[in-house]
Design an enzyme around this catalytic site. Structure first.
Site, PDB file in Angstrom:
ATOM      1  N   GLU A  41      14.409  -0.201  53.517  1.00  0.00           N
ATOM      2  CA  GLU A  41      15.359   0.531  52.683  1.00  0.00           C
ATOM      3  C   GLU A  41      16.335  -0.434  52.006  1.00  0.00           C
ATOM      4  O   GLU A  41      16.815  -1.396  52.621  1.00  0.00           O
ATOM      5  CB  GLU A  41      16.131   1.506  53.573  1.00  0.00           C
ATOM      6  CG  GLU A  41      17.270   2.240  52.897  1.00  0.00           C
ATOM      7  CD  GLU A  41      18.096   3.075  53.876  1.00  0.00           C
ATOM      8  OE1 GLU A  41      18.859   3.944  53.413  1.00  0.00           O
ATOM      9  OE2 GLU A  41      17.973   2.858  55.114  1.00  0.00           O
ATOM     10  N   LYS A 112      16.120   9.360  48.757  1.00  0.00           N
ATOM     11  CA  LYS A 112      16.552   9.728  50.103  1.00  0.00           C
ATOM     12  C   LYS A 112      17.231  11.089  50.062  1.00  0.00           C
ATOM     13  O   LYS A 112      18.118  11.334  49.242  1.00  0.00           O
ATOM     14  CB  LYS A 112      17.500   8.653  50.636  1.00  0.00           C
ATOM     15  CG  LYS A 112      17.901   8.808  52.097  1.00  0.00           C
ATOM     16  CD  LYS A 112      18.727   7.601  52.544  1.00  0.00           C
ATOM     17  CE  LYS A 112      19.115   7.657  54.011  1.00  0.00           C
ATOM     18  NZ  LYS A 112      19.869   6.434  54.430  1.00  0.00           N
ATOM     19  N   CYS A 148      14.809   6.234  56.007  1.00  0.00           N
ATOM     20  CA  CYS A 148      15.725   6.147  57.140  1.00  0.00           C
ATOM     21  C   CYS A 148      16.113   7.499  57.726  1.00  0.00           C
ATOM     22  O   CYS A 148      15.327   8.119  58.429  1.00  0.00           O
ATOM     23  CB  CYS A 148      16.952   5.327  56.764  1.00  0.00           C
ATOM     24  SG  CYS A 148      17.786   4.584  58.201  1.00  0.00           S
ATOM     25  N   SER A 185      18.071   0.649  59.676  1.00  0.00           N
ATOM     26  CA  SER A 185      18.674   1.333  60.811  1.00  0.00           C
ATOM     27  C   SER A 185      19.285   0.321  61.767  1.00  0.00           C
ATOM     28  O   SER A 185      18.560  -0.457  62.390  1.00  0.00           O
ATOM     29  CB  SER A 185      17.606   2.167  61.535  1.00  0.00           C
ATOM     30  OG  SER A 185      18.157   2.861  62.631  1.00  0.00           O
ATOM     31  N   GLY A 303      37.979 -21.078  72.082  1.00  0.00           N
ATOM     32  CA  GLY A 303      38.760 -21.452  73.245  1.00  0.00           C
ATOM     33  C   GLY A 303      37.955 -21.183  74.503  1.00  0.00           C
ATOM     34  O   GLY A 303      37.406 -20.090  74.663  1.00  0.00           O
ATOM     35  N   LEU A 304      37.881 -22.177  75.383  1.00  0.00           N
ATOM     36  CA  LEU A 304      37.131 -22.040  76.640  1.00  0.00           C
ATOM     37  C   LEU A 304      38.135 -22.039  77.779  1.00  0.00           C
ATOM     38  O   LEU A 304      38.748 -23.060  78.092  1.00  0.00           O
ATOM     39  CB  LEU A 304      36.135 -23.184  76.772  1.00  0.00           C
ATOM     40  CG  LEU A 304      34.947 -22.984  77.710  1.00  0.00           C
ATOM     41  CD1 LEU A 304      34.139 -21.750  77.335  1.00  0.00           C
ATOM     42  CD2 LEU A 304      34.039 -24.218  77.685  1.00  0.00           C
ATOM     43  N   THR A 410      36.859 -14.259  71.466  1.00  0.00           N
ATOM     44  CA  THR A 410      36.161 -14.072  72.742  1.00  0.00           C
ATOM     45  C   THR A 410      36.580 -12.798  73.489  1.00  0.00           C
ATOM     46  O   THR A 410      36.275 -12.640  74.663  1.00  0.00           O
ATOM     47  CB  THR A 410      36.396 -15.283  73.662  1.00  0.00           C
ATOM     48  OG1 THR A 410      37.800 -15.423  73.930  1.00  0.00           O
ATOM     49  CG2 THR A 410      35.885 -16.569  73.017  1.00  0.00           C
ATOM     50  N   GLU A 415      39.095  -4.863  77.133  1.00  0.00           N
ATOM     51  CA  GLU A 415      40.456  -5.327  76.865  1.00  0.00           C
ATOM     52  C   GLU A 415      40.934  -4.896  75.489  1.00  0.00           C
ATOM     53  O   GLU A 415      42.095  -4.520  75.308  1.00  0.00           O
ATOM     54  CB  GLU A 415      40.504  -6.846  77.021  1.00  0.00           C
ATOM     55  CG  GLU A 415      40.239  -7.294  78.455  1.00  0.00           C
ATOM     56  CD  GLU A 415      39.979  -8.784  78.581  1.00  0.00           C
ATOM     57  OE1 GLU A 415      39.809  -9.249  79.723  1.00  0.00           O
ATOM     58  OE2 GLU A 415      39.938  -9.481  77.546  1.00  0.00           O
TER      59      GLU A 415
END
Length: 572
Positions: A41, A112, A148, A185, A303-304, A410, A415
């Protein structure tokens, strides 16, 4: 009839690039003796084109590309998705169409019919719906072509809208010998299973073979898994394409006997795929295409922290762009545990990514000194906690700006849902890689990576077993501020994805006080999510363009309490 289902990875707006992909596929199909080539599509413009469709010049260029593709056809017939003009002068200026062409000429076009306007979809905003249901004659065979949503009908994961017209059924009544569906989709974690079930249902009920071709690739937050397949009239999967790859499958269709024979992948996957594995592959493709299609290069930074979330994002990044293109930065403070740095070092070594260490205490101390006249006489609280997070965000953005590396965010869905994140701090970044993964799913994916994908301890066990903590104050734990993640995630799924009410969630066995607290946090944190980076969508209901929630509002998710209050006020 030899039919090829080819899942192409188009880029939104790259009309010339998409045209070349289509013509390459057509040329190869001609050489391979394919009778009918099926493409996804809106493959000409990429899906979803959004407000680009409102630009007349964009539509005109789509029409021009359509003509170019049609003119290049020879013996192989092609069905491809594109924007076509509405010449009636009534309604919207264009259609979402399937164009059928062969021998340098357009045979016909199909519009469609079912135009979704829910979640991330906005088709009715741009396109005029089709209203006709006539099979298309290709090489003497009447085929029913759908686009679709036309095939999904009323079988979506969440049923937002109930349709009265079933396009596939109408085409079958009109004499179609098989049903074709060209799709764009988007992937969700349940889609590989629900999609097959839906297609099998239609094939059996219509007693017709069904050919389904889907877009592959990622466009901003939407990820498309491909997963194209051919089903016989009993719903048996004859052949199925690979997920998350630009490939194709061939199938031989005998219209007289109504039989299918796989030309490729006869031993394709027919069992239920591993959900964690498919989600990981989706994230990898999402990051890779976001960078590639935006022309941002292939260098990333993150950032780790020594925690589980950044560990997973680092793994995804290394897989998406190569470990040599990933820079991780550990930024310890006076509140960081020893494992914050040592676990980050172990993971970086195991993955082969570059790790830099920048202590934030000198910067944090400087901030505190400057703020001392203003903060004097107050206790250490969330202001100082968030200041540390914002210091880390500033440092990461400085490195990103200096070297041109894109910063990956991250934060996880749990959260983000309850606002346990800091604006302009740990919410910084160009793309939310795991923003649609709950914390419990993050743990599951990390365990799967070690046990099944890597087959060894790449993510240190200490990361998997330590208690989650933001480490912004002494001895801090996530559990100080949030319910246990198993409970939190269950309630969030019921509220966000299943859209259950407070009372319905209570009936699941959860305490009313806990539910009220969670729902209140969710509904009061929309202002944060509104300012967050786009996040890769993995669920049927993700934060972002598919969840439009008012920021300024007084709804708390506690419907029954509000209803009682409204009734009481009315009596007064």
């Amino acid at each position: 009839m030899k039919i090829r289902l080819e899942q192409i990875n188009p880029t939104i707006g790259d009309l010339s690039g998409n045209r070349d992909l289509i013509l390459d596929a057509l040329e190869k199909a001609e050489k391979d003796g394919i009778d009918l080539l099926l493409l996804p599509e809106l493959v000409v413009c990429g899906y979803p084109p959004m407000d680009l469709v409102e630009r007349k010049v964009f539509r005109e260029l789509c029409y021009q590309v359509n003509r170019e593709i049609i003119s290049e056809t020879k013996n192989t017939a092609i069905i491809f998705g594109s924007v076509t003009e509405n010449l009636s002068g009534i309604g919207r200026p264009c259609y979402n169409s399937a164009i059928i062409a062969q021998h340098g000429e357009e045979i016909t076009r199909v519009h469609k019919t079912l135009l979704p306007t829910y979640d991330v979809f906005d088709d009715l905003r741009y396109f005029e719906p089709g209203t006709e249901f006539e099979p298309v004659m290709i090489n003497g065979i009447p085929l029913g072509v759908t686009i679709c949503e036309d095939i999904w009908f009323n079988d979506n994961e969440i049923q937002y809208h109930t349709y009265s017209t079933n396009p596939a059924e109408e085409l079958a009544k009109a004499g179609a010998r098989a049903i074709i569906n060209i799709s764009a989709s988007p992937f969700t974690k349940r889609k590989p299973v629900s999609r097959v079930g839906m297609l099998q249902k239609h094939a059996r009920e219509l007693n017709l073979p069904l050919f389904y071709v889907n877009q592959v690739g990622a466009n901003t937050e939407l990820i498309f898994d491909g997963d194209s397949l051919a089903l016989d009239s009993k719903g048996y999967i004859v052949t199925r394409d690979k997920r998350f790859e630009s490939t194709y499958v061939d199938v031989e269709y005998n219209s007289e006997e109504q039989t299918l024979e796989a030309g490729t992948y006869a031993d394709c996957e027919r069992d239920t795929p591993d959900q964690t594995e498919t989600m990981f592959k989706a994230l990898v493709l999402g990051v890779r295409d976001y960078l590639r299609k935006s022309k941002l290069g292939n260098k990333v930074i993150l950032g780790l922290s020594g925690g589980i979330d950044s560990a997973l994002v680092c793994c995804v990044a290394a897989e998406a762009v190569g470990a040599e293109n990933v820079m991780a930065v550990t930024m310890p403070s006076q509140f960081s545990s020893k494992g914050s740095v040592s676990d980050s070092e172990k993971l970086a070594v195991n993955l082969g990514v570059v790790l830099k260490e920048i202590a934030i205490k000198p910067v944090f101390d400087a901030y505190q000194q400057q703020l001392k006249p203003v903060f004097e006489g107050t206790e250490f609280n969330v202001a100082e906690e968030n200041l540390q997070s914002r210091t880390r965000g500033d440092l990461l953005m400085a490195i990103s700006n200096k070297f041109g590396h894109m910063l990956l965010n991250t934060g996880n869905k749990s959260e983000t849902a309850v606002g346990y994140c800091t604006l302009y701090g740990d919410m910084a970044g160009g793309l939310g890689v795991i923003s649609d993964l709950y914390k419990t799913e993050v743990y599951e994916m990390c365990r799967w990576l070690n046990e099944s994908y890597y087959g060894k301890e790449v993510i240190p066990d200490t990361i998997l077993t330590k208690e989650p903590s933001a480490e912004l104050r002494p001895d801090q734990k996530d559990s100080d501020s949030l319910p246990e993640y198993g409970t939190l995630d269950d309630v969030l799924k019921y509220y966000l994805e299943d859209q259950l009410s407070r009372e319905e969630i209570i009936c699941k066995g959860y305490e009313a006080e806990t539910i009220d607290r969670i729902l209140r946090l969710v509904d009061r944190s929309e202002h944060k999510r509104y300012q967050s980076a786009p996040g890769l969508k993995l669920s049927a209901k993700a934060f972002g363009v598919g969840r439009r929630w008012p920021i300024v509002q007084q709804w708390t998710g506690q419907e029954e309490k509000l209803l009682t209050r409204i009734k009481t006020d009315f009596k007064r």
